[in-house]
Scaffold this motif. Structure first.
Motif, short mmCIF file in Angstrom:
data_model
loop_
_atom_site.label_atom_id
_atom_site.label_comp_id
_atom_site.label_asym_id
_atom_site.label_seq_id
_atom_site.Cartn_x
_atom_site.Cartn_y
_atom_site.Cartn_z
N UNK A 131 2.74 -3.83 13.08
CA UNK A 131 3.76 -2.83 12.77
C UNK A 131 5.15 -3.41 13.04
N UNK A 132 5.28 -4.13 14.16
CA UNK A 132 6.56 -4.78 14.49
C UNK A 132 6.91 -5.78 13.39
N UNK B 213 -0.33 -4.97 3.24
CA UNK B 213 0.14 -4.15 2.11
C UNK B 213 0.20 -2.68 2.52
N UNK B 214 -0.78 -2.24 3.31
CA UNK B 214 -0.78 -0.84 3.74
C UNK B 214 0.42 -0.54 4.65
N UNK C 262 5.77 1.75 5.06
CA UNK C 262 7.19 1.56 5.40
C UNK C 262 8.06 2.01 4.24
N UNK C 263 7.71 1.53 3.04
CA UNK C 263 8.52 1.82 1.85
C UNK C 263 8.54 3.32 1.54
N UNK D 107 -1.29 0.67 -5.94
CA UNK D 107 0.15 0.87 -5.72
C UNK D 107 0.43 2.37 -5.57
N UNK D 108 1.20 2.74 -4.58
CA UNK D 108 1.56 4.15 -4.41
C UNK D 108 2.67 4.49 -5.40
#
Ligand SMILES: C[S@@+](CC[C@H](N)C(=O)[O-])C[C@H]1O[C@@H](n2cnc3c(N)ncnc32)[C@H](O)[C@@H]1O
Length: 326
Positions: free
Chosen positions: A229-230, A164-165, A170-171, A138-139
């Motif tokens: 990505x979309x 997840x990556x 995105x987050x 988790x980042x």
């Protein structure tokens, strides 16, 4: 675009390599490397990544960096970044060569590169920091540390959960921030049928991809990035594909040069990929592997074969707001 074949005589030699020295002052546990088959492997999250991290491998990654840049006529990225771009993350930075070049070019940026291996140099631009990190964990960046740009290059074979990556990227991007991925397709292709004659090369690539799937970290991801990505919510998603010849067989001088580098790179990559994927994961013996390596190298040097590898460059933007139309 079909690459035209140069039918003239050509000097195949490329360059002579110089050794490089690197140092890092960090906890000894991440330096507690493993040694196998004459190669050196990472210590942090031992076994998570199948390729070595020794000087030979670092030279291969630096050569690859040169090829990625040559395709883009020297550019480091395709996303339309502002000249004063601020927070930048380079995931799985390797030798850090992209991050160093980027930090040099964008002095306004605060650049972070992370990797399992502490193989980056210690003399780097003041606006660049390297961290030992597992990007699959988790980042933990706070919202005030969100990024303007996240760069992911050559990470096929490293990632268990790509969705997840994309989602963590995105987050952790600011609204309007860009995610960019550069990745070769894990395939040797051709436009004139000679790729079919490269039987050992094709068998080798099939085995490597099979081993990567068995390991759970697929290599043949490049053609999927755009749609993924979309699906993850990115907009303005673009994909450019460059045909990177293996050897100097293309007539166009740009691709002839790239082809020279790519063949050197492919030759340097056959052994570590074979040891990491086919020996370690599929259980081949050293003897079987050495015979396969010799056959593949012979074909890679065969000037009658006009092989190329498609390199994918994909980038997309996080919307400015939830209501911004795709
Ligand atoms: C093929 S190299 C690409 C290096 C660099 N991105 C480049 O293009 O020059 C893959 C890199 O990802 C790193 N890596 C693999 N799994 C990782 C993980 N879970 N977290 C961080 N780095 C990882 C490896 O140590 C290696 O340096």
């Amino acid at each position: 675009m079909q690459l035209e074949i140069d039918t003239g005589e050509d000097n195949d030699s490329l360059f002579s390599e110089e050794g490089s020295t690197r140092s890092a002052s960090i906890a000894s546990s991440v330096l507690n490397y493993t040694y196998e088959n004459g190669r050196r492997y990472h210590a942090y999250r031992k076994g998570a990544y199948l390729l070595p991290n020794d000087e030979e491998e670092q030279d291969r990654l630096d050569l690859m960096h040169h090829i990625y840049r040559l395709c883009l006529d020297g550019k480091l990225h395709l996303a339309p970044l502002k000249p004063d771009v601020q927070r930048v993350l380079d995931i799985g930075t390797g030798t850090g060569i992209w991050a160093i070049d980027f930090a040099d070019e964008y002095t306004s940026a605060e650049v972070i590169g992370n990797d399992l291996s502490p193989t980056q140099p210690s003399w780097v631009p003041p606006n660049l920091k390297f961290y030992i990190d597992d990007i699959e964990a988790e980042w933990t960046y706070s919202p005030s540390e969100a990024f303007d740009y996240i760069h992911v290059r050559g990470m096929g074979g490293s990632i268990l959960d790509w969705n997840k990556l994309y989602q963590q990227s995105f987050k952790n991007l600011k609204p309007g921030g860009w995610l960019e991925l550069h990745e070769p397709e894990a395939m040797f292709r051709g436009d004139d049928g000679t790729e079919k004659a490269a039987e050992s090369v094709q068998q080798w690539q099939g085995l490597i991809n099979q081993a990567a799937r068995k390991f759970g970290k697929e290599l043949d991801r490049a053609p999927l990035h755009k749609q993924r990505l979309i699906d993850a919510g990115f907009i303005d998603v673009h994909e450019e594909i460059f045909k990177v010849p293996v050897g100097p067989w293309a007539k166009d001088p740009k691709y002839k040069l790239i082809g020279r580098y790519q063949r050197e790179h492919a030759v340097a990559g056959i052994e570590p990929y074979t040891l990491g994927f086919i020996v370690k994961i599929l259980g081949w013996s050293q003897e079987e592997a050495q015979i396969m390596i010799a056959n593949v190298l012979n074909e890679l040097k065969d000037r009658r074969l006009h092989l190329y590898v498609p390199f994918y460059y994909v980038y997309g933007r996080k919307p400015e707001s939830k209501s911004e139309p795709a």
